[in-house]
Design an enzyme around this catalytic site. Sequence first.
Site, PDB file in Angstrom:
ATOM      1  N   HIS A 144      -7.893  69.854  38.607  1.00  0.00           N
ATOM      2  CA  HIS A 144      -6.506  69.848  38.801  1.00  0.00           C
ATOM      3  C   HIS A 144      -5.948  70.408  37.485  1.00  0.00           C
ATOM      4  O   HIS A 144      -4.663  70.778  37.772  1.00  0.00           O
ATOM      5  CB  HIS A 144      -6.109  68.250  39.034  1.00  0.00           C
TER       6      HIS A 144
ATOM      7  N   GLU B 240      -3.371  75.192  35.028  1.00  0.00           N
ATOM      8  CA  GLU B 240      -2.205  74.957  34.152  1.00  0.00           C
ATOM      9  C   GLU B 240      -2.605  75.095  32.688  1.00  0.00           C
ATOM     10  O   GLU B 240      -2.066  75.440  31.721  1.00  0.00           O
ATOM     11  CB  GLU B 240      -1.606  73.509  34.416  1.00  0.00           C
ATOM     12  N   ASP B 241      -3.896  74.534  32.349  1.00  0.00           N
ATOM     13  CA  ASP B 241      -4.357  74.499  31.125  1.00  0.00           C
ATOM     14  C   ASP B 241      -5.202  75.598  30.470  1.00  0.00           C
ATOM     15  O   ASP B 241      -5.583  75.616  29.292  1.00  0.00           O
ATOM     16  CB  ASP B 241      -4.931  72.973  30.680  1.00  0.00           C
TER      17      ASP B 241
ATOM     18  N   ASP C   5       5.205  28.465  41.331  1.00  0.00           N
ATOM     19  CA  ASP C   5       4.855  27.483  41.878  1.00  0.00           C
ATOM     20  C   ASP C   5       4.608  27.476  43.414  1.00  0.00           C
ATOM     21  O   ASP C   5       4.530  26.660  44.198  1.00  0.00           O
ATOM     22  CB  ASP C   5       6.028  26.088  41.859  1.00  0.00           C
TER      23      ASP C   5
END
Length: 704
Positions: A72, A76-77, A259
């Site tokens: 993924h 982009e990287d 409670d």
Amino acid sequence: MMGLEPLEKQLSTYLTADQVNWVRRAFFYAEQAHDGQKRRSGEAYVTHPLAVAHILADMRMDHQSLMAALLHDVIEDTLIAKEALANQFGATVAELVDGVSKLNQMRFESKAQAQAENFQKMAIAMARDIRVILVKLGDRLHNMRTLDVLPGEKRHRIAQETLEIYAPIANRLGMHSMFMEFEDLAFKAMYPMRSERIQAAVRKARGNRKELIGTIQTALLQRLAREGIEAQVLGREKHLFSIYKKMRAKRRSFSEIMDVFGFRVVVDKVDTCYRALGAVHGLYKPVPGRFKDYIAIPKANNYQSLHTTLFGAHGVPIEIQIRTQVMDELACFGIAAHWLYKSSEEEPRHASQERASRWVKSILELQQRAASSLEFIENVKIDLFPDEVYVFTPKGRIMELPRGSTAVDFAYAVHTDVGNRCIACRINRRMAPLSEPLQSGCTVEIITASGARPNPAWLGFVVSGKARTHIRHSLKQQQRSESVALGQRLLDKILTEQNTSLESLPTTAMTTVLKEYKLSEWDDLLEEIGLGNRMSYVVAQALLGNMLSNQSSSSTPESLAIRGTEGLVLSYAKCCMPIPGDSIVGYVSAGQGVVVHRDSCPNVLTLRNQPEKCIALSWAKDVVGDFSVALRIALNQQRGQVALLCASVHTSGGNIEQVAMEVLDGQTSMVQLTIRVEDRAHLARVIKRLRALKEVLRISRVRL
Ligand code: MN
């Protein structure tokens, strides 16, 4: 470092060996692509996509989603392109990765509630394939789990975005487990002190209540068994953020909220749910008005369960949820549970397809659509918001527009004035035609000019009612003022020819004429004249009574000067395309105002039969704008000849409107070129330049 083996082991429980192999290839590819990159924690980068894959594997997602999870961040990287991924892993996986990258590029800034909702919708609309969202959610979940290493400000921003965007998306898709984890992680990041205090209080309360919970659980199990119902009974904990929200919104104390004892009863089938309900109501008294049947009437995100509240021993309130195993999985995994069913053998594939498809439709409150959405399983490509597009303003605000909207629709959605003064646009920072349909996720910037006006051609492509109404309204106003102005000039002209003027006429003449024509205002009459609905000659006759002399017909009538700024009430005939410098004549056409023809136009001969509708025209000295003219050019056939013609027209400052070409014989072709020029002198320069081309045989200006 975490290896691949645990993931492979998990995947082999529900995927084929071949599919697991593909996932393995994707892992090695990602490992190599991210080689040398480190996470902020110091770990190798690939540990992150691997963790995302684990999250998706826990939801038993299909192998393509797993591959996309591993890959993924690759587009982009790293320097790897989508095409390269498509070659390696197929178009679907490449599309999924590309979709996740696009979502990452969206920057969410505004804090307004409506904006957050639109942003959620835009994210889903952009994704097209819902698996993109699931990978993105997995990505975000791992980032949230490892948020501690980030500096404070960034941590806060990501947590806030998670709370406003991704948690609601998870909730919308029915993924309750992920939704709760998102909220708790974000809560912890944004309010560490409060989160810790509530957590400590919960831990303490849990310790105190342990015994009581055990007692109730046993009592429930025994009672169900006595009725012959096989069930799992689980104690339920509220998640931290929901406790916090309740304390704030309902101003309740921590102990009031704590409670309440929550239990979940999971049984085999729907029938058993109602029997189990009877059994627990037999054990403890139900609190009136608290029973809800979400099985018969599911919640908007398709959640199904029976809810009831009981008075336990000593009056302790007990909240019970009763549901089947399938409903329980749906309640936890939501849309992701669909992939879970795909691999189950108990029900035929067909049934799960239909249910998943129905489910997606209903959670997103879609209207009934064509059978196309049944193709859900094959492509898992669905348009979740078929009727809208979501685009950004330059300041990051999101606008929701009907599908097919253009920059003009956008401009009117921003503000009527922006629409009316719009002259051009940039889409994603580049100039684009105003008529281009907008895509979800793009940024639209409108360029305006003061004094600019809507173009009637816009009505041909706008889709929003708002744009259409405002354009029509504005054109109408524009036409009114333009036709009043033209009517004034036409009437002045004829009165001047009669050696008189409006000022020298008695006002009673004007009121009488208005009354006769049943008009309320003088401007209405001028508009009628300008539009060509009334002849100036006839109006003048009425105004002057018997005083209209015939003298003028002998002297040359004064001509009306055309400035090129008359607007909608003056048009240039398509048959002869007059340009400044041509001798011209006007023809008044009902509803259209004045149509300008060349004096030599054959149509004018016919028009002269109605002399009262013809007006003498001339060009004003200060005429502005450019004018269409058509040329016919005979050419020697050669490659690239049309490009040469166009280049030549451009260098001489002409604008090309239209090019049509026909081949006459083997050697010659005929090009009809419609261009815009300033006047005859300009046209002469263009023609001179064209003649200089050796391919050009003949040039003539087109007349009808
Ligand atoms: Mn990531």
